[in-house]
Scaffold this motif. Structure first.
Motif, mmCIF file in Angstrom:
data_model
loop_
_atom_site.group_PDB
_atom_site.id
_atom_site.type_symbol
_atom_site.label_atom_id
_atom_site.label_comp_id
_atom_site.label_asym_id
_atom_site.label_seq_id
_atom_site.Cartn_x
_atom_site.Cartn_y
_atom_site.Cartn_z
ATOM 1 N N ALA A 239 0.833 -1.203 0.000
ATOM 2 C CA ALA A 239 0.000 0.000 0.000
ATOM 3 C C ALA A 239 0.873 1.262 0.000
ATOM 4 C CB ALA A 239 -0.933 -0.007 1.205
ATOM 5 N N ALA A 240 1.946 1.254 0.816
ATOM 6 C CA ALA A 240 2.837 2.411 0.867
ATOM 7 C C ALA A 240 3.544 2.601 -0.468
ATOM 8 C CB ALA A 240 3.849 2.234 1.986
ATOM 9 N N ALA A 241 3.965 1.499 -1.095
ATOM 10 C CA ALA A 241 4.645 1.604 -2.382
ATOM 11 C C ALA A 241 3.703 2.117 -3.461
ATOM 12 C CB ALA A 241 5.217 0.244 -2.781
ATOM 13 N N ALA A 242 2.452 1.696 -3.425
ATOM 14 C CA ALA A 242 1.474 2.175 -4.405
ATOM 15 C C ALA A 242 1.260 3.681 -4.254
ATOM 16 C CB ALA A 242 0.156 1.421 -4.246
ATOM 17 N N ALA A 243 1.235 4.158 -3.010
ATOM 18 C CA ALA A 243 1.070 5.599 -2.776
ATOM 19 C C ALA A 243 2.275 6.374 -3.295
ATOM 20 C CB ALA A 243 0.862 5.853 -1.287
ATOM 21 N N ARG A 244 3.478 5.841 -3.078
ATOM 22 C CA ARG A 244 4.673 6.528 -3.560
ATOM 23 C C ARG A 244 4.744 6.499 -5.089
ATOM 24 N NH1 ARG A 244 5.749 10.163 -1.417
ATOM 25 N NH2 ARG A 244 7.900 10.224 -2.156
ATOM 26 N N LEU A 245 4.278 5.380 -5.702
ATOM 27 C CA LEU A 245 4.231 5.304 -7.157
ATOM 28 C C LEU A 245 3.352 6.426 -7.715
ATOM 29 C CD1 LEU A 245 4.485 4.040 -9.984
ATOM 30 C CD2 LEU A 245 2.694 2.404 -9.319
ATOM 31 N N ALA A 246 2.179 6.617 -7.124
ATOM 32 C CA ALA A 246 1.284 7.676 -7.582
ATOM 33 C C ALA A 246 1.902 9.057 -7.357
ATOM 34 C CB ALA A 246 -0.064 7.563 -6.858
ATOM 35 N N ALA A 247 2.571 9.227 -6.208
ATOM 36 C CA ALA A 247 3.174 10.529 -5.892
ATOM 37 C C ALA A 247 4.271 10.894 -6.883
ATOM 38 C CB ALA A 247 3.723 10.513 -4.471
ATOM 39 N N HIS A 248 5.124 9.939 -7.218
ATOM 40 C CA HIS A 248 6.220 10.240 -8.142
ATOM 41 C C HIS A 248 5.721 10.401 -9.575
ATOM 42 C CE1 HIS A 248 9.459 10.046 -5.284
ATOM 43 N NE2 HIS A 248 9.046 8.871 -4.839
ATOM 44 N N THR A 249 4.677 9.686 -9.930
ATOM 45 C CA THR A 249 4.079 9.881 -11.253
ATOM 46 C C THR A 249 3.512 11.288 -11.372
ATOM 47 O OG1 THR A 249 3.532 7.529 -11.417
ATOM 48 C CG2 THR A 249 2.349 9.033 -12.875
ATOM 49 N N ASP A 250 2.799 11.721 -10.342
ATOM 50 C CA ASP A 250 2.257 13.090 -10.339
ATOM 51 C C ASP A 250 3.378 14.126 -10.349
ATOM 52 O OD1 ASP A 250 -0.279 12.063 -10.301
ATOM 53 O OD2 ASP A 250 -0.590 12.346 -8.147
ATOM 54 N N SER A 251 4.454 13.869 -9.604
ATOM 55 C CA SER A 251 5.562 14.809 -9.538
ATOM 56 C C SER A 251 6.222 14.983 -10.906
ATOM 57 C CB SER A 251 6.600 14.341 -8.513
ATOM 58 O OG SER A 251 7.706 15.209 -8.471
ATOM 59 N N ALA A 252 6.450 13.880 -11.608
ATOM 60 C CA ALA A 252 7.057 13.973 -12.942
ATOM 61 C C ALA A 252 6.165 14.768 -13.889
ATOM 62 C CB ALA A 252 7.313 12.571 -13.489
ATOM 63 N N GLU A 253 4.855 14.522 -13.826
ATOM 64 C CA GLU A 253 3.929 15.282 -14.670
ATOM 65 C C GLU A 253 3.917 16.762 -14.287
ATOM 66 O OE1 GLU A 253 0.212 13.333 -14.223
ATOM 67 O OE2 GLU A 253 0.764 11.579 -15.443
ATOM 68 N N HIS A 254 4.029 17.036 -12.978
ATOM 69 C CA HIS A 254 4.071 18.418 -12.501
ATOM 70 C C HIS A 254 5.251 19.165 -13.122
ATOM 71 C CE1 HIS A 254 3.986 21.712 -9.452
ATOM 72 N NE2 HIS A 254 5.300 21.633 -9.577
ATOM 73 N N TRP A 255 6.429 18.581 -13.082
ATOM 74 C CA TRP A 255 7.616 19.258 -13.589
ATOM 75 C C TRP A 255 7.593 19.379 -15.102
ATOM 76 C CZ3 TRP A 255 10.037 22.231 -10.560
ATOM 77 C CH2 TRP A 255 10.108 21.948 -9.187
ATOM 78 N N ARG A 256 7.030 18.393 -15.782
ATOM 79 C CA ARG A 256 6.902 18.508 -17.231
ATOM 80 C C ARG A 256 5.935 19.638 -17.606
ATOM 81 N NH1 ARG A 256 9.270 15.178 -20.641
ATOM 82 N NH2 ARG A 256 10.269 13.284 -19.844
#
Length: 349
Positions: A239-256
């Protein structure tokens, strides 16, 4: 004979020469007076500190004052005070005159920002005091020169992470605001040519676009790492890894998205990223190490940007450092810079 006698007695020839000396004497006196005035004005006092230097002094005074308050409140045995003291050491730099020559003897001591108008240290310091100082440092990180900006952002993030470990700390709101992505521009200027009549362009220092590209790469690599190890995890770890996966995906999209809004070109995402064997054999420590390594590109972006991009960099760095400290259970004095500072001989960057 009579003529010679008159010159020895101060006659007309002697008076004539004396009067010719008057303008020279007046000019010499004027030069002495004006030179003395300039020398006195130089040696009387040091020039006022720059905005960056004043931010450093304010941060140093804040850290030392709060450390003293925690030491007094905890009878000298305070892990928070020790953290604050170590951070204050990172801000102790040698000052010089703008010309580069050493300051006068009476001004070589680093002046204290804790003057009579400085707010008194709290009698019972706590999480709110740490968060307040963190907010001050993060705000100054948006305005100061690159080297100090990344250090203030790192220390500010650490202070808030430490506040989270104190009683009531989880109820203290983050001392930064997540800036919004600006509207996409209607058109971007044409790209400047890389070569001219004199030949290829000489290598330059890293640009903001290159710094954002490294941040995006680190976020996309982390998202790929979590996606890869997710099937091998179960329960709370999954569950924690799934949350971090979503967070880093959103972060990459944010910077792009921010790069597009700022007319910055970034490379396209890679379909896959190389991962070490440790991600298969012992994935949780490997993920934690990768999270820690991803702080360095964010710290560099703080230094290599300004304006809107730096505001996003400071907020993103502080958030990432706080989340890492919470998951790792360890608050570092300068997250993202710890390896660099350990390698430095005696002074902070």
């Amino acid at each position: 004979m009579g003529s010679t006698s008159r010159r020895r007695d101060g006659g007309p020839a002697t008076l004539s020469r004396a009067w010719r000396r008057v303008p020279l004497l007046l000019l010499t006196a004027a030069l002495v007076v004006s030179t003395g005035t300039v020398v006195a004005s130089i040696t009387a006092s040091a020039p006022p500190p720059s905005t960056t230097e004043q931010a450093r002094l304010d941060a140093l005074a804040g850290l030392e004052g709060l450390a003293a308050a925690f030491e007094k409140h905890d009878d000298g045995d305070s892990p928070t005070a020790a953290l604050l003291r170590s951070q204050a050491d990172l801000l102790t730099l040698t000052t010089s005159w703008p010309s580069g020559s050493p300051a006068a003897a009476e001004t070589t001591e680093v002046p204290s920002a804790a003057g009579p108008d400085a707010p008194p240290a709290p009698q019972q310091p706590g999480a709110e005091d740490l968060a307040e100082l963190a907010g001050s440092l993060l705000a100054d990180a948006r305005e100061t020169d690159p080297g100090l900006a990344r250090l203030l952002a790192s220390i500010g993030a650490s202070l808030y992470a430490q506040a989270q470990t104190l009683p009531g700390g989880t109820a203290v709101a983050p001392p930064w605001e997540d800036p919004e992505i600006p509207l996409e521009p209607t058109g971007c200027p044409a790209e400047a040519p890389t070569e001219d009549e004199s030949g290829p362009a000489t290598p330059a220092s890293p640009t903001t676009a290159e710094a954002i590209a490294v941040v995006v790469l680190s976020q996309e690599r982390l998202a790929y790492a979590y996606e890869t190890v997710l099937p091998h995890l179960a329960g709370a770890d999954r569950a924690a890894a799934a949350a971090r996966l979503a967070a880093h995906t959103d972060s990459a999209e944010h910077w792009r998205s921010l790069a597009v809004a700022e007319c910055l070109d970034l490379p396209l995402p890679e379909p896959a990223y190389p991962l070490g064997d440790e991600f298969a054999s012992d994935p949780l420590p490997a993920l934690e190490d990768a999270e820690a390594a991803a702080l360095a590109p964010l710290a560099d972006l703080v230094a290599l940007s300004d304006g809107t991009v730096r505001e996003h960099a400071v907020a993103g760095f502080a958030e990432a450092a706080t989340e890492l400290a919470a998951s790792a259970g360890e608050v570092l004095p300068a997250p993202g810079l710890d390896d660099e500072l350990r390698a430095a001989p005696t002074t902070a960057p």
